[in-house]
Design a protein around this motif. Structure first.
Motif, PDB file in Angstrom:
ATOM      1  N   GLY A 122       0.830  -1.194   0.000  1.00 39.11           N
ATOM      2  CA  GLY A 122       0.000   0.000   0.000  1.00 39.11           C
ATOM      3  C   GLY A 122       0.863   1.241   0.000  1.00 39.11           C
ATOM      4  O   GLY A 122       2.027   1.215  -0.416  1.00 39.11           O
ATOM      5  N   THR A 130      -0.511  -1.167   8.588  1.00 39.19           N
ATOM      6  CA  THR A 130      -1.703  -1.921   8.195  1.00 39.19           C
ATOM      7  C   THR A 130      -1.388  -2.945   7.130  1.00 39.19           C
ATOM      8  O   THR A 130      -0.444  -2.790   6.350  1.00 39.19           O
ATOM      9  N   ASN A 162      -2.782  -4.198   3.784  1.00 39.25           N
ATOM     10  CA  ASN A 162      -3.681  -3.744   2.725  1.00 39.25           C
ATOM     11  C   ASN A 162      -4.194  -4.977   1.992  1.00 39.25           C
ATOM     12  O   ASN A 162      -3.441  -5.648   1.285  1.00 39.25           O
ATOM     13  N   CYS A 205     -10.058  -2.315  11.388  1.00 42.24           N
ATOM     14  CA  CYS A 205      -9.982  -2.186   9.927  1.00 42.24           C
ATOM     15  C   CYS A 205     -10.689  -0.924   9.460  1.00 42.24           C
ATOM     16  O   CYS A 205     -11.773  -0.588   9.945  1.00 42.24           O
ATOM     17  N   LYS A 260      -9.963   6.775   2.484  1.00 40.81           N
ATOM     18  CA  LYS A 260      -8.994   7.565   3.265  1.00 40.81           C
ATOM     19  C   LYS A 260      -9.090   9.052   2.886  1.00 40.81           C
ATOM     20  O   LYS A 260      -8.144   9.650   2.352  1.00 40.81           O
ATOM     21  N   SER A 295     -10.220   0.852  -0.355  1.00 37.20           N
ATOM     22  CA  SER A 295      -9.197  -0.074   0.131  1.00 37.20           C
ATOM     23  C   SER A 295      -9.626  -0.660   1.470  1.00 37.20           C
ATOM     24  O   SER A 295     -10.416  -0.049   2.206  1.00 37.20           O
ATOM     25  N   GLU A 343      -7.884  -1.871   4.877  1.00 27.87           N
ATOM     26  CA  GLU A 343      -6.609  -1.822   5.582  1.00 27.87           C
ATOM     27  C   GLU A 343      -6.816  -2.234   7.034  1.00 27.87           C
ATOM     28  O   GLU A 343      -7.598  -1.604   7.757  1.00 27.87           O
ATOM     29  N   TYR A 358       3.323  -9.327   3.312  1.00 27.09           N
ATOM     30  CA  TYR A 358       3.037  -9.068   1.901  1.00 27.09           C
ATOM     31  C   TYR A 358       3.020 -10.388   1.132  1.00 27.09           C
ATOM     32  O   TYR A 358       3.868 -11.258   1.344  1.00 27.09           O
TER      33      TYR A 358
END
Length: 315
Positions: free
Chosen positions: A196, A207, A209, A241, A246, A258, A260, A271
């Protein structure tokens, strides 16, 4: 479980006699689970294999393009995973096309039931089939050919009908606890943890993502108490979450939604991991803050509230 995608009806026929639950089953909620449980009971009593027939895409794509439904509580792969856990032997996936929608009731009975070694058909009271949906459970019982028919009546919870439509509305209105009650489990979105903006890390709230891997119904934009399961390890973690644009940092008209998740007391990099996000309680709507300090203060409040909500939850 053997999954059979049907392009021609004959592709289904290479299997032993079956008890068949038939329906779209989006959500596999308490009403759907009643149908599946009845199918399993009937199959075991009659020593038949357990089977489910569902359709893809949702019939509204063909029958009602103005209100077509292209996102789901349980997209196809999620549906498959749930049926397998329930002990289903065969899953038939029938493409809901214009040609299929125009099929006569008798042709449906012959091609998809009688010739398909179906000995018991189990479906909800509101199941319809054939051109214009003229076939219903009463007619199926009258026209049955080589199989018995069991109709499962309406399932209600607190005097309210359990339905996919109502669960969708609840999620989109932020009524997650009510939706979960009708589902019989927490609502879940599966996906991949991707890179992210890493802005959360700079303000002390890193976070994960999560990019959904199918077309799930998205809950109301805002902040939630959630749990996150890392599929490679089977571990589940508690968190808070934000799902949304955003707006403190982005113009919603130019941004994508999104998901997050800030995982409590977690410092590993995940990841590329596949995860499942379980939605437990809506905390507040998404909002735009005047600056970073105001945002951090609110996130701290959100975290405390989510921790309180999830404190006694067993993972």
């Amino acid at each position: 479980m053997q999954t059979i995608h049907i392009n021609r009806a004959e592709e289904m026929y290479d299997h032993p006699p079956i008890a068949l639950a038939v329906g779209f089953f989006d959500g596999i909620h308490l009403g759907h689970l009643t149908v599946i449980s009845k199918m399993i009971e009937v199959a075991e009593v009659n020593k038949l294999k357990k089977a489910v027939m569902t359709f893809d895409p949702h019939p509204s794509v063909v029958l009602n393009p103005e209100k077509k439904r292209t996102d789901y509580l349980t997209p196809l792969n999620e549906k498959r995973r749930i049926f397998e856990k329930l002990g289903v032997d065969y899953l038939f996936i029938v493409p809901f096309t214009s040609k299929f929608a125009a099929m006569s009731e008798k042709d449906f009975i012959r091609d998809y039931l009688t010739d398909n070694h179906v000995k018991e058909v189990i479906a909800g009271f509101d199941f319809t089939y054939g051109k214009y949906g003229k076939g219903n459970m009463l007619k199926l019982a009258e026209d049955r050919d080589g199989f018995n028919v069991t109709t499962v009546s309406k399932k209600a919870l607190n005097d309210e009908k359990v339905s996919t439509t109502e669960i969708r509305r609840m999620l989109m209105d932020g009524e997650v606890e009510e939706a979960n009650a009708q589902l019989g489990r927490p609502y879940k979105i599966s996906g991949l943890v991707v890179q992210g903006e890493k802005r959360g890390r700079t303000i002390g709230f890193p976070t994960a993502n999560v990019m959904p891997d199918e077309d799930y119904v998205m809950p109301k934009l805002g902040v939630y108490a959630v749990t996150l399961k890392q599929l490679s390890t089977g571990e589940t973690f508690k968190g808070v979450c934000n799902i949304g644009y955003k707006p403190t940092f982005h113009d919603p008209s130019k941004s994508a939604v999104s998901i997050e998740v800030h995982i409590f007391d977690f410092h590993d990099s995940i990841y590329g991991e596949r995860v499942e996000v379980f939605w437990h309680e809506f905390l507040r709507p998404e909002q735009k803050f005047s600056g970073i300090d105001a945002l951090i203060a609110q996130i701290n409040q959100d975290k405390v509230k989510a921790e309180q909500i999830l404190r006694d939850m067993e993972l």
